[in-house]
Design an enzyme around this catalytic site. Structure first.
Site, mmCIF file in Angstrom:
data_model
loop_
_atom_site.group_PDB
_atom_site.id
_atom_site.type_symbol
_atom_site.label_atom_id
_atom_site.label_comp_id
_atom_site.label_asym_id
_atom_site.label_seq_id
_atom_site.Cartn_x
_atom_site.Cartn_y
_atom_site.Cartn_z
ATOM 1 N N ASN A 1 0.942 -1.219 -0.041
ATOM 2 C CA ASN A 1 0.117 -0.040 0.006
ATOM 3 C C ASN A 1 0.960 1.349 0.048
ATOM 4 O O ASN A 1 1.388 1.480 0.896
ATOM 5 C CB ASN A 1 -1.039 -0.007 1.376
ATOM 6 N N LYS B 1 0.096 4.342 -0.338
ATOM 7 C CA LYS B 1 -0.403 5.389 0.350
ATOM 8 C C LYS B 1 -0.244 6.744 -0.265
ATOM 9 O O LYS B 1 -0.133 6.682 -1.821
ATOM 10 C CB LYS B 1 -0.090 5.692 1.749
ATOM 11 N N HIS C 1 -9.645 0.842 4.627
ATOM 12 C CA HIS C 1 -8.314 1.185 5.267
ATOM 13 C C HIS C 1 -8.648 1.900 6.453
ATOM 14 O O HIS C 1 -9.329 2.848 6.389
ATOM 15 C CB HIS C 1 -7.356 1.540 4.354
ATOM 16 N N GLU D 1 -6.935 4.373 7.735
ATOM 17 C CA GLU D 1 -6.989 5.919 7.508
ATOM 18 C C GLU D 1 -7.965 6.402 6.765
ATOM 19 O O GLU D 1 -8.338 7.361 6.705
ATOM 20 C CB GLU D 1 -5.423 6.130 6.535
ATOM 21 N N GLU E 1 -5.576 -5.468 10.458
ATOM 22 C CA GLU E 1 -4.584 -4.440 10.697
ATOM 23 C C GLU E 1 -4.867 -3.750 11.898
ATOM 24 O O GLU E 1 -5.873 -2.789 11.812
ATOM 25 C CB GLU E 1 -4.782 -3.217 9.450
ATOM 26 N N GLY F 1 2.222 2.141 10.709
ATOM 27 C CA GLY F 1 3.167 3.050 10.732
ATOM 28 C C GLY F 1 3.874 3.515 12.047
ATOM 29 O O GLY F 1 4.385 4.465 12.066
ATOM 30 N N SER G 1 3.171 -2.491 10.296
ATOM 31 C CA SER G 1 4.760 -2.491 10.526
ATOM 32 C C SER G 1 5.378 -3.738 10.064
ATOM 33 O O SER G 1 6.223 -4.371 10.730
ATOM 34 C CB SER G 1 4.983 -2.212 11.760
#
Ligand code: PGA
Length: 245
Positions: free
Chosen positions: A4, A6, A90, A92, A161, A167, A207
């Site tokens: 991904n 991003k 996702h 985010e 996730e 991150g 991560s």
């Protein structure tokens, strides 16, 4: 194994990264490999990857088919660029764009209807984990996202996730990941039966790095990885894809 990307890169650097990824993973036959660039970079990446063993997809999709939805990107547009996959839900998107479980469901259904493979992301926040709500939260996300998908369910990929691991450099331990993956498979089984649950690919994300990929992948219910930061260099992404080497 999915990368991904991003909101990173530009057309030239995305094409270069795609080329190097394709070179480094060309002998990986144990898994499907895909990258998810930002929407405007898809044509540049497609030109490089078409005809290679690496697939590509988008990071989001509109739940709507077509119309006055400024800034949205439709399934048909993505298909016309050669996408095979789209991320859906996702964290985010959920966090920054207020995507709800039911919107994630509509996007999943839209992707399937169009012939795209949705990679549906679920996962708890740190406060939810600390409050002992991890399995409850994930059950709600999975149950809502996968409602009434009919035969399309066999094409869905799930990604667990944990939000606190994205991150942050914090990775779920293999045992923490396995606990949730096994649970997700049981939820899918109660919705669609054991055969669908057994065949479902459940990726872990948060991560993932070359040095922790092998221990995560060794878990029975961890079938692959959704990789953010470490997918931005071909060397580290290929190190994850080729974790068994
Ligand atoms: P990360 O991101 O690998 O940088 O933690 C994973 C993701 O957001 O999909």
């Amino acid at each position: 194994m999915a990368g991904n990307w991003k909101m990173h890169l530009d057309a030239a650097s995305a094409a270069a990264l795609a080329r190097e990824v394709a070179n480094r993973v060309s002998r990986a036959h144990h898994c499907d490999v895909a990258v998810m660039p930002a929407h405007p970079l898809l044509p540049a990446v497609a030109r490089v990857l078409d005809g290679s063993s690496v697939g590509y997809g988008s990071q989001d999709i509109s739940a709507e088919e077509e119309g006055a939805f400024t800034g949205e990107v439709s399934a048909r547009m993505l298909l016309s660029l050669g996408c095979t996959y789209t991320l859906v839900g996702h964290s985010e998107r959920r966090e920054n764009h207020l995507e709800t479980d039911s919107l994630v469901h509509l996007k999943t259904a839209r992707a399937l209807q169009a012939g795209l493979i949705p990679v549906v992301c679920v996962g708890e926040k740190l406060a939810e984990r600390e409050a002992g709500q991890t399995l409850h939260r994930v059950e709600t996300q999975v149950t809502t996202a996968l409602k009434d998908l009919g035969d399309g369910i066999s094409r869905v990929v799930l990604a667990y996730e944990p939000v606190w691991a994205i991150g942050t450099g914090l990775t779920a331990t293999p045992a923490q990941a396995e606990e949730v993956h096994e649970f997700i498979r049981s939820v899918v089984g109660s919705l669609y039966g054991a055969a669908v649950a057994d065949g479902m690919r459940i990726l872990y994300g948060g991560s993932v790095k070359p040095d922790n990929a092998a221990t995560l992948m060794a878990e029975k219910d961890v079938d692959g990885a959704l990789v953010g930061g470490a997918s931005l260099t071909a060397e580290s992404f290929a190190g994850i894809v080729n974790y068994g080497d």
